[in-house]
Write a protein that holds these residues in place. Structure first.
Motif, PDB file in Angstrom:
ATOM      1  N   MET A 111     -56.165 -49.663  81.357  1.00 32.77           N
ATOM      2  CA  MET A 111     -56.528 -50.398  80.133  1.00 32.77           C
ATOM      3  C   MET A 111     -57.186 -49.342  79.233  1.00 32.77           C
ATOM      4  SD  MET A 111     -59.708 -52.957  80.305  1.00 32.77           S
ATOM      5  CE  MET A 111     -58.736 -54.451  79.797  1.00 32.77           C
ATOM      6  N   PRO A 112     -56.752 -49.539  77.899  1.00 34.47           N
ATOM      7  CA  PRO A 112     -57.084 -48.597  77.113  1.00 34.47           C
ATOM      8  C   PRO A 112     -58.363 -48.558  76.555  1.00 34.47           C
ATOM      9  CG  PRO A 112     -55.857 -50.149  76.064  1.00 34.47           C
ATOM     10  CD  PRO A 112     -55.719 -50.434  77.594  1.00 34.47           C
ATOM     11  N   LYS A 113     -58.730 -47.645  76.011  1.00 36.75           N
ATOM     12  CA  LYS A 113     -60.375 -47.496  75.560  1.00 36.75           C
ATOM     13  C   LYS A 113     -60.462 -48.334  74.288  1.00 36.75           C
ATOM     14  CE  LYS A 113     -60.515 -43.055  75.010  1.00 36.75           C
ATOM     15  NZ  LYS A 113     -61.280 -41.716  74.694  1.00 36.75           N
ATOM     16  N   GLN A 114     -61.856 -48.825  74.202  1.00 36.92           N
ATOM     17  CA  GLN A 114     -62.222 -49.741  73.208  1.00 36.92           C
ATOM     18  C   GLN A 114     -62.337 -48.907  72.090  1.00 36.92           C
ATOM     19  OE1 GLN A 114     -65.353 -51.813  74.841  1.00 36.92           O
ATOM     20  NE2 GLN A 114     -64.065 -53.527  75.081  1.00 36.92           N
ATOM     21  N   LYS A 115     -61.906 -49.484  70.730  1.00 32.59           N
ATOM     22  CA  LYS A 115     -62.293 -48.729  69.680  1.00 32.59           C
ATOM     23  C   LYS A 115     -63.522 -49.308  68.973  1.00 32.59           C
ATOM     24  CE  LYS A 115     -57.894 -47.155  67.762  1.00 32.59           C
ATOM     25  NZ  LYS A 115     -56.948 -47.044  66.805  1.00 32.59           N
ATOM     26  N   THR A 116     -64.329 -48.292  68.329  1.00 35.08           N
ATOM     27  CA  THR A 116     -65.628 -48.810  67.569  1.00 35.08           C
ATOM     28  C   THR A 116     -65.288 -48.878  66.266  1.00 35.08           C
ATOM     29  OG1 THR A 116     -66.863 -47.101  69.190  1.00 35.08           O
ATOM     30  CG2 THR A 116     -67.778 -47.631  67.046  1.00 35.08           C
ATOM     31  N   LYS A 117     -66.036 -49.967  66.018  1.00 29.64           N
ATOM     32  CA  LYS A 117     -65.822 -50.468  64.424  1.00 29.64           C
ATOM     33  C   LYS A 117     -66.746 -49.613  63.582  1.00 29.64           C
ATOM     34  CE  LYS A 117     -63.116 -54.126  64.935  1.00 29.64           C
ATOM     35  NZ  LYS A 117     -61.899 -54.187  64.328  1.00 29.64           N
ATOM     36  N   LYS A 118     -66.220 -48.946  63.054  1.00 32.36           N
ATOM     37  CA  LYS A 118     -67.153 -47.717  62.336  1.00 32.36           C
ATOM     38  C   LYS A 118     -67.932 -48.367  61.236  1.00 32.36           C
ATOM     39  CE  LYS A 118     -66.401 -43.710  63.730  1.00 32.36           C
ATOM     40  NZ  LYS A 118     -66.955 -43.274  65.004  1.00 32.36           N
ATOM     41  N   ALA A 119     -67.645 -49.393  60.636  1.00 30.71           N
ATOM     42  CA  ALA A 119     -68.563 -50.046  59.571  1.00 30.71           C
ATOM     43  C   ALA A 119     -69.776 -50.510  60.329  1.00 30.71           C
ATOM     44  CB  ALA A 119     -67.749 -51.196  58.942  1.00 30.71           C
ATOM     45  N   VAL A 120     -69.696 -51.091  61.359  1.00 31.57           N
ATOM     46  CA  VAL A 120     -70.481 -51.836  62.205  1.00 31.57           C
ATOM     47  C   VAL A 120     -71.515 -50.678  62.664  1.00 31.57           C
ATOM     48  CG1 VAL A 120     -71.285 -53.012  64.135  1.00 31.57           C
ATOM     49  CG2 VAL A 120     -69.171 -53.932  62.698  1.00 31.57           C
ATOM     50  N   ALA A 121     -70.979 -49.566  63.204  1.00 33.01           N
ATOM     51  CA  ALA A 121     -71.487 -48.233  63.723  1.00 33.01           C
ATOM     52  C   ALA A 121     -72.624 -47.753  62.713  1.00 33.01           C
ATOM     53  CB  ALA A 121     -70.726 -47.428  64.505  1.00 33.01           C
ATOM     54  N   LYS A 122     -72.176 -47.767  61.581  1.00 31.23           N
ATOM     55  CA  LYS A 122     -72.988 -47.146  60.389  1.00 31.23           C
ATOM     56  C   LYS A 122     -74.098 -48.121  60.102  1.00 31.23           C
ATOM     57  CE  LYS A 122     -69.195 -44.817  58.649  1.00 31.23           C
ATOM     58  NZ  LYS A 122     -67.913 -44.923  57.597  1.00 31.23           N
ATOM     59  N   ARG A 123     -74.201 -49.343  60.382  1.00 32.43           N
ATOM     60  CA  ARG A 123     -75.019 -50.405  60.013  1.00 32.43           C
ATOM     61  C   ARG A 123     -76.269 -50.569  60.950  1.00 32.43           C
ATOM     62  NH1 ARG A 123     -70.778 -50.970  56.994  1.00 32.43           N
ATOM     63  NH2 ARG A 123     -70.952 -51.514  54.729  1.00 32.43           N
ATOM     64  N   PHE A 124     -75.663 -50.578  62.201  1.00 29.92           N
ATOM     65  CA  PHE A 124     -76.547 -51.109  63.395  1.00 29.92           C
ATOM     66  C   PHE A 124     -76.722 -50.035  64.457  1.00 29.92           C
ATOM     67  CE2 PHE A 124     -74.045 -54.693  61.633  1.00 29.92           C
ATOM     68  CZ  PHE A 124     -75.351 -55.555  61.469  1.00 29.92           C
ATOM     69  N   LYS A 125     -77.948 -50.014  65.117  1.00 30.87           N
ATOM     70  CA  LYS A 125     -78.080 -48.659  66.069  1.00 30.87           C
ATOM     71  C   LYS A 125     -78.692 -49.407  67.169  1.00 30.87           C
ATOM     72  CE  LYS A 125     -77.266 -45.412  63.296  1.00 30.87           C
ATOM     73  NZ  LYS A 125     -75.392 -45.048  63.323  1.00 30.87           N
ATOM     74  N   LYS A 126     -78.414 -49.081  68.595  1.00 25.02           N
ATOM     75  CA  LYS A 126     -78.830 -49.759  69.708  1.00 25.02           C
ATOM     76  C   LYS A 126     -80.378 -49.182  69.962  1.00 25.02           C
ATOM     77  CE  LYS A 126     -75.208 -51.748  72.253  1.00 25.02           C
ATOM     78  NZ  LYS A 126     -74.378 -51.564  73.301  1.00 25.02           N
ATOM     79  N   THR A 127     -81.300 -50.115  70.383  1.00 22.23           N
ATOM     80  CA  THR A 127     -82.596 -49.366  70.593  1.00 22.23           C
ATOM     81  C   THR A 127     -82.719 -49.054  72.107  1.00 22.23           C
ATOM     82  OG1 THR A 127     -83.522 -51.693  71.425  1.00 22.23           O
ATOM     83  CG2 THR A 127     -83.688 -50.986  69.192  1.00 22.23           C
ATOM     84  N   GLY A 128     -83.813 -48.411  72.836  1.00 23.33           N
ATOM     85  CA  GLY A 128     -83.845 -47.916  74.068  1.00 23.33           C
ATOM     86  C   GLY A 128     -83.493 -49.323  75.197  1.00 23.33           C
ATOM     87  N   THR A 129     -83.868 -50.428  74.638  1.00 24.55           N
ATOM     88  CA  THR A 129     -83.846 -51.481  75.743  1.00 24.55           C
ATOM     89  C   THR A 129     -82.426 -52.311  75.530  1.00 24.55           C
ATOM     90  OG1 THR A 129     -85.206 -52.981  74.253  1.00 24.55           O
ATOM     91  CG2 THR A 129     -86.230 -51.798  75.756  1.00 24.55           C
ATOM     92  N   GLY A 130     -81.581 -51.846  74.581  1.00 21.79           N
ATOM     93  CA  GLY A 130     -80.322 -52.281  74.204  1.00 21.79           C
ATOM     94  C   GLY A 130     -80.303 -53.596  73.239  1.00 21.79           C
ATOM     95  N   LYS A 131     -81.482 -53.531  72.632  1.00 18.67           N
ATOM     96  CA  LYS A 131     -81.344 -54.528  71.207  1.00 18.67           C
ATOM     97  C   LYS A 131     -80.746 -53.813  70.092  1.00 18.67           C
ATOM     98  CE  LYS A 131     -85.373 -56.953  72.809  1.00 18.67           C
ATOM     99  NZ  LYS A 131     -86.963 -57.047  72.289  1.00 18.67           N
ATOM    100  N   LEU A 132     -80.114 -54.562  69.187  1.00 18.71           N
ATOM    101  CA  LEU A 132     -79.836 -54.071  67.992  1.00 18.71           C
ATOM    102  C   LEU A 132     -80.635 -53.843  66.805  1.00 18.71           C
ATOM    103  CD1 LEU A 132     -75.955 -55.315  68.288  1.00 18.71           C
ATOM    104  CD2 LEU A 132     -76.635 -53.052  68.658  1.00 18.71           C
ATOM    105  N   LYS A 133     -80.610 -53.072  65.996  1.00 19.19           N
ATOM    106  CA  LYS A 133     -81.455 -52.972  65.029  1.00 19.19           C
ATOM    107  C   LYS A 133     -80.913 -52.707  63.555  1.00 19.19           C
ATOM    108  CE  LYS A 133     -83.386 -48.390  65.043  1.00 19.19           C
ATOM    109  NZ  LYS A 133     -84.852 -47.651  64.811  1.00 19.19           N
ATOM    110  N   HIS A 134     -81.232 -52.953  62.347  1.00 19.00           N
ATOM    111  CA  HIS A 134     -80.615 -52.922  61.256  1.00 19.00           C
ATOM    112  C   HIS A 134     -81.715 -52.789  60.079  1.00 19.00           C
ATOM    113  CE1 HIS A 134     -81.112 -56.901  59.363  1.00 19.00           C
ATOM    114  NE2 HIS A 134     -81.190 -57.195  60.587  1.00 19.00           N
TER     115      HIS A 134
END
Length: 65
Positions: free
Chosen positions: A1-24
């Motif tokens: 199975m190929p690797k998943q691609k990260t959506k770069k626009a989303v990666a720039k706007r959202f970060k994961k916290t230590g507990t796995g939640k997303l913050k913006h």
């Protein structure tokens, strides 16, 4: 199975916290600040946790962060 691609626009706007939640960052806090009062600018300065309905969809788009 190929690797998943990260959506770069989303990666720039959202970060994961230590507990796995997303913050913006709040929208509207970067320009035309002269028309906004102090209280509003102060509220816009912080970050916020993503609401539950969007969490699953967004976390799929940034799989390796």
């Amino acid at each position: 199975m190929p690797k998943q691609k990260t959506k770069k626009a989303v990666a720039k706007r959202f970060k994961k916290t230590g507990t796995g939640k997303l913050k913006h960052a709040h929208m509207g806090g970067s320009h035309i600040l002269t028309n906004k009062n102090r209280k509003r600018k102060r509220r816009l300065s912080g970050s916020e946790i993503v609401a539950k309905p969007y969490h699953k969809r967004l976390s799929r788009q940034i799989p390796y962060s």
